[in-house]
Design an enzyme around this catalytic site. Structure first.
Site, PDB file in Angstrom:
ATOM      1  N   PHE A 173       0.806  -1.219   0.000  1.00  0.00           N
ATOM      2  CA  PHE A 173       0.000   0.000   0.000  1.00  0.00           C
ATOM      3  C   PHE A 173       0.840   1.272   0.000  1.00  0.00           C
ATOM      4  O   PHE A 173       0.368   2.335  -0.375  1.00  0.00           O
ATOM      5  CB  PHE A 173      -0.937   0.013   1.227  1.00  0.00           C
ATOM      6  CG  PHE A 173      -0.242   0.460   2.498  1.00  0.00           C
ATOM      7  CD1 PHE A 173      -0.152   1.798   2.826  1.00  0.00           C
ATOM      8  CD2 PHE A 173       0.357  -0.463   3.351  1.00  0.00           C
ATOM      9  CE1 PHE A 173       0.511   2.218   3.973  1.00  0.00           C
ATOM     10  CE2 PHE A 173       1.029  -0.058   4.494  1.00  0.00           C
ATOM     11  CZ  PHE A 173       1.095   1.285   4.808  1.00  0.00           C
TER      12      PHE A 173
ATOM     13  N   LYS B 125      -1.266  -6.910  -9.361  1.00  0.00           N
ATOM     14  CA  LYS B 125      -2.216  -7.083  -8.250  1.00  0.00           C
ATOM     15  C   LYS B 125      -1.819  -6.061  -7.187  1.00  0.00           C
ATOM     16  O   LYS B 125      -0.948  -6.302  -6.360  1.00  0.00           O
ATOM     17  CB  LYS B 125      -2.110  -8.519  -7.711  1.00  0.00           C
ATOM     18  CG  LYS B 125      -3.347  -9.048  -7.003  1.00  0.00           C
ATOM     19  CD  LYS B 125      -3.806  -8.239  -5.818  1.00  0.00           C
ATOM     20  CE  LYS B 125      -3.013  -8.432  -4.562  1.00  0.00           C
ATOM     21  NZ  LYS B 125      -3.384  -7.475  -3.475  1.00  0.00           N
TER      22      LYS B 125
ATOM     23  N   ARG C 254      -5.762  -1.600  -0.384  1.00  0.00           N
ATOM     24  CA  ARG C 254      -6.052  -0.400   0.421  1.00  0.00           C
ATOM     25  C   ARG C 254      -6.075   0.865  -0.432  1.00  0.00           C
ATOM     26  O   ARG C 254      -6.777   1.823  -0.122  1.00  0.00           O
ATOM     27  CB  ARG C 254      -5.016  -0.248   1.522  1.00  0.00           C
ATOM     28  CG  ARG C 254      -5.132  -1.397   2.486  1.00  0.00           C
ATOM     29  CD  ARG C 254      -4.157  -1.268   3.632  1.00  0.00           C
ATOM     30  NE  ARG C 254      -3.950  -2.599   4.171  1.00  0.00           N
ATOM     31  CZ  ARG C 254      -2.807  -3.033   4.643  1.00  0.00           C
ATOM     32  NH1 ARG C 254      -1.765  -2.235   4.680  1.00  0.00           N
ATOM     33  NH2 ARG C 254      -2.706  -4.241   5.115  1.00  0.00           N
TER      34      ARG C 254
ATOM     35  N   SER D 158       5.386  -7.053   3.139  1.00  0.00           N
ATOM     36  CA  SER D 158       6.002  -7.413   4.424  1.00  0.00           C
ATOM     37  C   SER D 158       6.777  -8.739   4.293  1.00  0.00           C
ATOM     38  O   SER D 158       6.499  -9.544   3.403  1.00  0.00           O
ATOM     39  CB  SER D 158       4.912  -7.531   5.485  1.00  0.00           C
ATOM     40  OG  SER D 158       3.962  -8.488   5.071  1.00  0.00           O
TER      41      SER D 158
ATOM     42  N   CYS E 279       9.576   1.786   3.373  1.00  0.00           N
ATOM     43  CA  CYS E 279      10.504   0.683   3.659  1.00  0.00           C
ATOM     44  C   CYS E 279      11.919   1.214   3.816  1.00  0.00           C
ATOM     45  O   CYS E 279      12.794   0.502   4.281  1.00  0.00           O
ATOM     46  CB  CYS E 279      10.447  -0.354   2.558  1.00  0.00           C
ATOM     47  SG  CYS E 279      11.095   0.272   1.028  1.00  0.00           S
TER      48      CYS E 279
HETATM   49  P1  NAD Z   1       1.580  -6.671   2.944  1.00  0.00           P
HETATM   50  O1  NAD Z   1       2.607  -7.738   2.982  1.00  0.00           O
HETATM   51  O2  NAD Z   1       0.477  -6.714   3.923  1.00  0.00           O
HETATM   52  O3  NAD Z   1       0.858  -6.666   1.492  1.00  0.00           O
HETATM   53  C1  NAD Z   1       1.596  -6.662   0.309  1.00  0.00           C
HETATM   54  C2  NAD Z   1       0.786  -7.366  -0.772  1.00  0.00           C
HETATM   55  O4  NAD Z   1       0.562  -8.721  -0.393  1.00  0.00           O
HETATM   56  C3  NAD Z   1      -0.592  -6.750  -1.005  1.00  0.00           C
HETATM   57  O5  NAD Z   1      -0.848  -6.711  -2.388  1.00  0.00           O
HETATM   58  C4  NAD Z   1      -1.523  -7.701  -0.280  1.00  0.00           C
HETATM   59  O6  NAD Z   1      -2.806  -7.768  -0.879  1.00  0.00           O
HETATM   60  C5  NAD Z   1      -0.817  -9.035  -0.400  1.00  0.00           C
HETATM   61  N1  NAD Z   1      -1.086  -9.909   0.753  1.00  0.00           N
HETATM   62  C6  NAD Z   1      -1.393  -9.540   2.023  1.00  0.00           C
HETATM   63  N2  NAD Z   1      -1.563 -10.624   2.798  1.00  0.00           N
HETATM   64  C7  NAD Z   1      -1.347 -11.710   2.011  1.00  0.00           C
HETATM   65  C8  NAD Z   1      -1.367 -13.122   2.249  1.00  0.00           C
HETATM   66  N3  NAD Z   1      -1.631 -13.625   3.451  1.00  0.00           N
HETATM   67  N4  NAD Z   1      -1.081 -13.924   1.217  1.00  0.00           N
HETATM   68  C9  NAD Z   1      -0.798 -13.439  -0.001  1.00  0.00           C
HETATM   69  N5  NAD Z   1      -0.779 -12.111  -0.279  1.00  0.00           N
HETATM   70  C10 NAD Z   1      -1.046 -11.257   0.720  1.00  0.00           C
HETATM   71  O7  NAD Z   1       2.360  -5.277   2.990  1.00  0.00           O
HETATM   72  P2  NAD Z   1       1.756  -3.810   3.128  1.00  0.00           P
HETATM   73  O8  NAD Z   1       1.230  -3.618   4.509  1.00  0.00           O
HETATM   74  O9  NAD Z   1       0.867  -3.498   1.986  1.00  0.00           O
HETATM   75  O10 NAD Z   1       3.083  -2.936   2.923  1.00  0.00           O
HETATM   76  C11 NAD Z   1       3.963  -2.631   3.970  1.00  0.00           C
HETATM   77  C12 NAD Z   1       5.152  -3.566   3.982  1.00  0.00           C
HETATM   78  O11 NAD Z   1       5.829  -3.536   2.723  1.00  0.00           O
HETATM   79  C13 NAD Z   1       6.219  -3.144   4.995  1.00  0.00           C
HETATM   80  O12 NAD Z   1       6.708  -4.300   5.642  1.00  0.00           O
HETATM   81  C14 NAD Z   1       7.299  -2.501   4.150  1.00  0.00           C
HETATM   82  O13 NAD Z   1       8.596  -2.519   4.700  1.00  0.00           O
HETATM   83  C15 NAD Z   1       7.220  -3.342   2.934  1.00  0.00           C
HETATM   84  N6  NAD Z   1       7.830  -2.663   1.793  1.00  0.00           N
HETATM   85  C16 NAD Z   1       9.037  -3.126   1.359  1.00  0.00           C
HETATM   86  C17 NAD Z   1       9.671  -2.492   0.312  1.00  0.00           C
HETATM   87  C18 NAD Z   1      10.994  -2.992  -0.186  1.00  0.00           C
HETATM   88  O14 NAD Z   1      11.376  -2.606  -1.277  1.00  0.00           O
HETATM   89  N7  NAD Z   1      11.702  -3.831   0.537  1.00  0.00           N
HETATM   90  C19 NAD Z   1       9.062  -1.399  -0.311  1.00  0.00           C
HETATM   91  C20 NAD Z   1       7.824  -0.965   0.159  1.00  0.00           C
HETATM   92  C21 NAD Z   1       7.215  -1.618   1.208  1.00  0.00           C
END
Ligand code: NAD
Length: 498
Positions: A149, A173, A177, A226, A281
């Site tokens: 998000f 995908k 949010r 995450s 991140c």
């Molecule tokens: P998230 O992991 O909750 O969601 C990311 C994606 O995964 C979304 O599209 C979501 O729909 C999907 N998802 C959620 N739960 C799932 C499940 N159980 N099974 C399969 N898919 C699922 O992350 P978020 O809250 O949207 O974003 C924040 C996180 O992203 C933080 O941990 C942040 O550090 C990380 N992030 C990392 C980077 C990087 O480059 N390393 C960049 C931006 C954000």
């Protein structure tokens, strides 16, 4: 109220699964719309459209593919205000920060305009008698991207720009949010001349992600989110024979050496710690001053700055930061702050009681500053993803270096110093993917590659830069000899260059 569906085969389509998720306005806490959650059949429809369109797109010469991105960049600039408004309304970040999100993605589109050069490959004349050998990089076919998000414009563009420029079709995908901007980006790509079916947006939750991970026609998956989900996506994609690159969470440290310019360091910490309410991140969430005196000076400088942060809805042009994304995120962050107090850290600035008149139901948290944090505390070990900065005091440089080295995550890190030797030693020894020297958020530009180490990344090729061209293509090596070069009869020994 609006209802968002998907973008399949060049147009918006309504969701048919009967399942939806609410889209909130983080500043007011109100539901402002719904987004459809795709079924397996809807994902399959997007794959069918991609499959039909991809061979022709891959055969389109690279200059023509590049021209779509030239036009797209123009359209992004022309629609910047509208896109930033939509982005901020669903994410909560300030308008200027939303523009930064869009521009960082736009820069990746500018980078892939160089695709005719980037996708060029190797040729060896005379590899053997009358033999030439060459390697070409062909599109993998259909790629997919699953995005978080916190950067609803930049991260989709990190993925779809190189994937599509290389000749792939792509299924995005986005986060459920803040899904509106990705759909607008897909519309603008069509306006820029992209054929229908090359970029599809399928909204959804775990169901849609699993449908992507198990679909036999999807060859490569890029994920950002995450760490637990990154690990799951990486393992499941690999088990299903797909190439994957998965980027996870972070806990980024900034080391402040005694010789650092304290004004610069404090300003950097404010932007990197509290910008976008800490939902980046590459946010700095841990400051490590070296020596008691440095620590005391740092806390003295930071305290009034954190206390005077201007917090507001995205419509407040002067706001430094907005609310966090959802009620759940707010509750999670608040419980981590409580745990910090319970576990003995000193909460120097307590933002828990922050209230904004007229926005009482919004997900606002004031800036929080902790001192005397130790590595065993939950606020140190966990990625908080909120406006909370922890100060861990280190006695020596070696003790400071040891902290990020031993942390589970390895996304970004920074050192503030005037000492070239210390900076060079730090950059060389640290086990973290992106390093800043007097730069607080060392996010590489589009023509370098972005990626962390340790639990921040799974897979060996990074986002954008030349890594992305490698990720979205496969190498094929061709060895050719023409009849005039063939001498003698059958050879039964493996040919060598002896
Ligand atoms: P998230 O992991 O909750 O969601 C990311 C994606 O995964 C979304 O599209 C979501 O729909 C999907 N998802 C959620 N739960 C799932 C499940 N159980 N099974 C399969 N898919 C699922 O992350 P978020 O809250 O949207 O974003 C924040 C996180 O992203 C933080 O941990 C942040 O550090 C990380 N992030 C990392 C980077 C990087 O480059 N390393 C960049 C931006 C954000």
């Amino acid at each position: 109220m609006y209802e968002l569906g998907h973008f399949i085969d060049g147009k918006r389509v309504a969701g048919k699964s009967g399942r939806v998720s609410n889209i909130f306005n983080p500043a007011t806490g109100e539901v402002q719309g719904t987004v459809a959650l795709a079924s397996d059949a809807e994902l399959s429809a997007a794959v069918e459209s991609a499959k039909a369109a991809q061979p022709k797109w891959a055969a389109t010469n690279p200059q023509r593919r590049a021209r779509v991105f030239m036009k797209f960049v123009e359209l992004l600039n022309a629609n910047m205000n509208e896109l930033a408004e939509i982005l901020s309304r669903e994410h909560g970040k300030t308008i200027e920060d939303a523009k930064g999100d869009l521009i960082r993605g736009l820069e990746v589109c500018e980078f892939v305009i160089g695709i005719p050069h980037l996708q060029k490959s190797e040729f060896t004349e005379g590899a053997g008698p009358g033999i030439d050998m060459y390697s070409i990089r062909q599109a993998v076919g259909i790629g997919a991207g699953i995005t978080p998000f916190n950067f609803p414009a930049m991260i989709p563009m990190w993925m779809f720009a190189p994937a599509i420029a290389c000749g792939n079709a792509f299924i995005l995908k986005p986060s459920e949010r803040d899904p509106s901007v990705p759909i607008r980006l897909a519309e603008l790509m069509i306006e820029a001349g992209l054929p229908a079916g090359i970029l599809n947006v399928v909204n959804g939750d775990k169901g849609a992600v699993d449908a992507i991970l198990t679909h036999p026609d999807i060859a490569a998956v890029s994920f950002v989110g995450s760490t637990p989900i990154a690990r799951y996506v990486y393992g499941t994609a690999a088990m299903n024979g797909k190439r994957a690159q998965c980027f996870g969470g972070a806990k980024n440290h900034m080391i402040i050496m005694p010789d650092a310019d304290m004004d610069q360091a404090a300003n950097a910490l404010m932007g990197a710690g509290y910008g976008s309410a800490g939902e980046r991140c590459m946010a700095i969430s841990v400051a490590v001053p070296v020596g008691e005196e440095t620590a005391n000076r740092l806390i003295e400088k930071l305290t009034p700055m954190v206390e005077s942060l201007r917090i507001g809805p995205y419509t407040d042009e002067k706001a430094d930061m907005g609310p966090v994304v959802t009620k759940e995120a707010e509750q999670r962050i608040r419980s981590l702050i409580d745990s910090g107090v319970e576990q003995g850290a000193k909460l120097v600035v307590d933002g828990r009681d922050f209230k904004l008149q007229g926005y009482e139901q919004g997900h606002f948290i004031g800036g929080c500053l902790f001192d005397n944090v130790t590595p065993d505390m939950d606020i140190y070990k966990t990625e908080i993803f909120g406006p909370v900065l922890s100060v861990v005091r280190a006695k020596t440089y070696e003790e400071a270096l040891d902290l990020p080295m031993k942390h589970e995550y390895g996304n970004g890190v920074a050192i503030y110093t005037r000492d070239g030797d210390a900076a060079r030693d730090f950059a060389s020894r640290i086990n973290i993917g992106m390093v800043g020297v007097n730069v607080p958020i060392p996010v590489p530009l589009a023509y370098h590659s972005f990626g962390g180490w340790k639990s921040s990344s799974f897979g060996d090729l990074n986002q954008h830069g030349t890594d992305s061209i490698k990720f979205w293509t496969r190498t094929k090596t061709i060895t050719e000899r023409w009849p005039s070069g063939i001498k003698g009869g059958a050879e039964f020994v493996i040919p060598t260059m002896k």
